[in-house]
Design a protein around this motif. Structure first.
Motif, PDB file in Angstrom:
ATOM      1  N   ASP A  43      -5.932  -4.977   0.584  1.00  0.00           N
ATOM      2  CA  ASP A  43      -6.731  -4.827   1.505  1.00  0.00           C
ATOM      3  C   ASP A  43      -7.472  -6.204   1.559  1.00  0.00           C
TER       4      ASP A  43
ATOM      5  N   ILE B 219      -0.739  -1.372   7.811  1.00  0.00           N
ATOM      6  CA  ILE B 219      -1.764  -1.110   8.640  1.00  0.00           C
ATOM      7  C   ILE B 219      -3.288  -1.250   7.913  1.00  0.00           C
ATOM      8  N   ASP B 220      -4.051  -2.154   7.992  1.00  0.00           N
ATOM      9  CA  ASP B 220      -5.257  -2.176   7.209  1.00  0.00           C
ATOM     10  C   ASP B 220      -6.388  -1.569   8.471  1.00  0.00           C
TER      11      ASP B 220
ATOM     12  N   PRO C  28     -14.666   4.382   1.071  1.00  0.00           N
ATOM     13  CA  PRO C  28     -14.620   5.758   1.446  1.00  0.00           C
ATOM     14  C   PRO C  28     -13.750   6.710   0.313  1.00  0.00           C
ATOM     15  N   TYR C  29     -13.005   5.908  -0.290  1.00  0.00           N
ATOM     16  CA  TYR C  29     -12.043   6.942  -1.197  1.00  0.00           C
ATOM     17  C   TYR C  29     -12.668   6.755  -2.414  1.00  0.00           C
TER      18      TYR C  29
ATOM     19  N   LEU D 292     -12.119  -2.068  -3.355  1.00  0.00           N
ATOM     20  CA  LEU D 292     -11.055  -2.361  -2.494  1.00  0.00           C
ATOM     21  C   LEU D 292      -9.673  -2.411  -3.336  1.00  0.00           C
TER      22      LEU D 292
ATOM     23  N   GLU E 146       0.690  -1.088   0.043  1.00  0.00           N
ATOM     24  CA  GLU E 146       0.064  -0.119   0.036  1.00  0.00           C
ATOM     25  C   GLU E 146       0.726   1.144   0.116  1.00  0.00           C
TER      26      GLU E 146
ATOM     27  N   THR F  29      -6.407   2.287   8.685  1.00  0.00           N
ATOM     28  CA  THR F  29      -5.407   3.312   9.220  1.00  0.00           C
ATOM     29  C   THR F  29      -6.342   4.377   9.908  1.00  0.00           C
TER      30      THR F  29
ATOM     31  N   GLY G 116     -14.471  -0.802   9.641  1.00  0.00           N
ATOM     32  CA  GLY G 116     -13.202   0.049   9.209  1.00  0.00           C
ATOM     33  C   GLY G 116     -12.038  -0.629   8.648  1.00  0.00           C
ATOM     34  N   SER G 117     -12.118  -1.889   8.511  1.00  0.00           N
ATOM     35  CA  SER G 117     -10.743  -2.803   8.212  1.00  0.00           C
ATOM     36  C   SER G 117     -11.336  -3.988   7.106  1.00  0.00           C
ATOM     37  N   ALA G 118     -10.933  -3.720   6.035  1.00  0.00           N
ATOM     38  CA  ALA G 118     -11.521  -4.660   5.098  1.00  0.00           C
ATOM     39  C   ALA G 118     -11.042  -6.103   5.521  1.00  0.00           C
TER      40      ALA G 118
ATOM     41  N   ASP H  18      -0.309  -5.016   3.479  1.00  0.00           N
ATOM     42  CA  ASP H  18      -1.073  -3.831   4.119  1.00  0.00           C
ATOM     43  C   ASP H  18      -0.466  -3.583   5.491  1.00  0.00           C
TER      44      ASP H  18
HETATM   45  C1  LIP Z   1      -9.178   0.480   4.325  1.00  0.00           C
HETATM   46  C2  LIP Z   1     -10.160  -0.630   4.385  1.00  0.00           C
HETATM   47  C3  LIP Z   1     -11.533  -0.201   4.570  1.00  0.00           C
HETATM   48  C4  LIP Z   1     -12.148   0.438   3.476  1.00  0.00           C
HETATM   49  C5  LIP Z   1     -11.150   1.709   3.059  1.00  0.00           C
HETATM   50  C6  LIP Z   1      -9.631   1.295   3.335  1.00  0.00           C
HETATM   51  P1  LIP Z   1      -6.984   1.182   4.728  1.00  0.00           P
HETATM   52  O1  LIP Z   1      -7.900   0.116   4.247  1.00  0.00           O
HETATM   53  O2  LIP Z   1      -9.646  -1.415   5.341  1.00  0.00           O
HETATM   54  O3  LIP Z   1     -12.461  -1.448   5.026  1.00  0.00           O
HETATM   55  O4  LIP Z   1     -13.459   0.799   3.456  1.00  0.00           O
HETATM   56  O5  LIP Z   1     -11.493   2.041   1.812  1.00  0.00           O
HETATM   57  O6  LIP Z   1      -9.362   0.728   1.934  1.00  0.00           O
HETATM   58  O7  LIP Z   1      -6.636   2.379   3.818  1.00  0.00           O
HETATM   59  O8  LIP Z   1      -7.108   1.733   6.096  1.00  0.00           O
HETATM   60  O9  LIP Z   1      -5.539   0.153   4.683  1.00  0.00           O
END
Ligand code: LIP
Length: 257
Positions: free
Chosen positions: A210, A85-86, A157-158, A206, A66, A88, A184-186, A83
């Motif tokens: 991820d 820190i998934d 979210p991106y 994703l 990443e 973040t 919040g963590s895939a 990744d």
């Molecule tokens: C995040 C994922 C999350 C997803 C975000 C992002 P990051 O990973 O774990 O579920 O919604 O778009 O990809 O960016 O924190 O490593």
């Protein structure tokens, strides 16, 4: 070739690198593409520490990470997909729900997946063909129907172009299932599916880092993983939608999409 030794070494490296997460004091971040897409010095330093250790394990292996600039092809002969820190944003804001995710792939086939959640000391790991484990306990995704499932969801979210469709589907699975969770963590959502905690997880866009490790964890636990069209996900570096969970729940979900 048996990759069990590599899984154990990746587990060791992730636990060592996780010390940076546990001991992080005041954390500063910089925005990448938007205020939602952030990276911290800890992300970068965890990645550097992992890469240094992994290089020793498989000399000549390439890295698809990443927080790297130029990327190799993810379907090259020997690639670590990282990744650091998934989750973040969770890390940055103190939600205590993030993980380190490392996959090892050869020619586009994932052989090893390891995801470590340092906050609860949960090490999820799988070697292709040998099952999925949480620490030393074998996992099963189970066979829950969607109506009997808690569903993990991701908001991508991106990518604003996916938000309307995502929230439309959130309501549909909320109505069809027991409840939804946006954690919040895939990678940890995929671990929840592998462990049978969630009968279904989906996110409309994703990056490979991820989901690479989590995809193997779910499949080796007897679950299924595909894209939103119900097709296999090709490990070639491209971003993808991800749908994962029990066969029954995934099939029911795909019908409503
Ligand atoms: C995040 C994922 C999350 C997803 C975000 C992002 P990051 O990973 O774990 O579920 O919604 O778009 O990809 O960016 O924190 O490593």
């Amino acid at each position: 070739m048996d990759y069990s030794w590599l899984s154990k070494e990746i587990q060791r490296l992730e636990k060592e690198a996780a010390e940076q997460i546990r001991s992080a004091g005041r954390i500063t971040a910089e925005c990448k593409n938007s205020a939602r897409d952030v990276v911290t010095e800890v992300d970068k330093n965890v990645q550097l520490q992992l890469m240094a250790g992994l290089k020793e394990l498989v000399p000549g292996a390439e890295f698809f990470c990443e927080e790297l600039g130029a990327q190799c092809r993810a379907d090259d002969a020997s690639v670590f997909i990282i990744d650091p820190i998934d989750g973040t944003m969770n890390f940055l804001r103190g939600f205590n729900h993030s993980c380190i995710s490392v996959a090892y792939a050869e020619n586009g086939e994932i052989k090893v997946g390891v995801i470590y959640n340092p906050y609860v000391d949960e090490m999820f790991h799988a070697v292709k063909g040998q099952g999925t484990f949480l620490n030393d306990r074998r996992l099963s995704a189970g066979d829950r129907t969607l109506s009997d499932s808690v569903v993990c969801v991701g908001t991508s979210p991106y990518y604003p172009e996916y938000w309307d469709k995502s929230f439309e589907l959130f309501r549909k699975v909320f109505d069809a299932g027991l409840d939804i969770r946006r954690q919040g963590s895939a990678a940890l959502d995929l671990c929840s599916a592998a462990a049978g905690r969630a009968g279904l997880y989906f996110e409309l866009k994703l990056s490979l880092w991820d989901f690479a490790a989590g995809k193997l964890l779910v499949e080796e636990a007897g679950g299924v993983v595909c894209n939103i069209e119900g097709e296999p996900i090709v490990i070639d570096g491209r971003k993808s939608s991800v749908v994962a969970g029990t066969r029954k729940a995934v099939l029911e979900f795909l019908k409503m999409v």
